[in-house]
Motif scaffolding. Structure first.
Motif, PDB file in Angstrom:
ATOM      1  N   TYR A 146       0.840  -1.199   0.000  1.00 11.71           N
ATOM      2  CA  TYR A 146       0.000   0.000   0.000  1.00 11.71           C
ATOM      3  C   TYR A 146       0.877   1.251   0.000  1.00 11.71           C
ATOM      4  O   TYR A 146       0.632   2.194  -0.753  1.00 11.71           O
ATOM      5  N   ARG A 147       1.894   1.261   0.845  1.00  7.75           N
ATOM      6  CA  ARG A 147       2.791   2.414   0.932  1.00  7.75           C
ATOM      7  C   ARG A 147       3.531   2.628  -0.385  1.00  7.75           C
ATOM      8  O   ARG A 147       3.753   3.760  -0.808  1.00  7.75           O
ATOM      9  N   ASP A 148       3.946   1.535  -1.025  1.00  6.69           N
ATOM     10  CA  ASP A 148       4.687   1.644  -2.281  1.00  6.69           C
ATOM     11  C   ASP A 148       3.821   2.177  -3.419  1.00  6.69           C
ATOM     12  O   ASP A 148       4.300   2.868  -4.310  1.00  6.69           O
ATOM     13  N   LYS A 149       2.509   1.889  -3.396  1.00  9.59           N
ATOM     14  CA  LYS A 149       1.610   2.318  -4.467  1.00  9.59           C
ATOM     15  C   LYS A 149       1.025   3.700  -4.221  1.00  9.59           C
ATOM     16  O   LYS A 149       0.534   4.337  -5.149  1.00  9.59           O
ATOM     17  N   ARG A 150       1.072   4.167  -2.987  1.00  7.24           N
ATOM     18  CA  ARG A 150       0.473   5.443  -2.617  1.00  7.24           C
ATOM     19  C   ARG A 150       1.225   6.587  -3.290  1.00  7.24           C
ATOM     20  O   ARG A 150       2.452   6.654  -3.230  1.00  7.24           O
TER      21      ARG A 150
END
Length: 152
Positions: A146-150
């Motif tokens: 999630y953090r990488d795609k945000r």
């Protein structure tokens, strides 16, 4: 006047359709996450087909119970404790809310104990320990994705 009503009905229909699609997208994402979690846990625990057949109904019932508790009770508490209501809350109201939250946490804990108790007859203790680690690893991995795609 009739044209305005027709246009209004069409706009309402499209907005309702948009909300329904958004709900389907969210449900689709939840289903995908659930499928990934099942695969991850099955792999991490090295569940045999026999173990899997007994394990998943127990685990899914636990997950559903946990989700219901969180959805019904915890969300209700969190909705009542925004900054405004916290500043206006009396000590007595705060104590009552705190007791309710503790009760909910205890209910979650009891559900987890019941899960472990039910799993003891289905999979070996080492796999129950691996389950806890697998759940944490999966959640960590999901959060990292999630953090990488945000967008930043």
């Amino acid at each position: 006047m009739i044209h305005k009503k027709i246009i209004l009905v069409i706009l309402i229909s499209f907005s309702a359709f948009g909300f329904a699609q958004n709900g389907l997208l969210i449900k689709g994402k939840r289903d995908k996450i659930k499928s990934l979690k099942i695969a991850f846990i099955t792999d991490e625990l090295s569940l045999t087909s026999e173990e899997s057949a007994k394990f998943w109904p127990i685990y899914n019932a636990f997950e559903e119970k946990q989700q219901d508790i969180r959805k019904q009770k915890m969300k209700g508490y969190l909705d009542r404790i925004d900054d405004d209501s916290l500043n206006k809350m009396s000590e007595k109201e705060a104590s009552t809310l705190l007791l309710q939250m503790e009760s909910t946490e205890d209910e979650l804990y009891q559900a987890k104990k019941k899960l472990i108790s039910n799993l003891k007859g289905v999979i070996p203790p080492i796999k129950i320990l691996k389950l806890k680690k697998a759940e944490e690893d999966f959640n960590r991995k999901l959060l990292q994705q999630y953090r990488d795609k945000r967008p930043r």
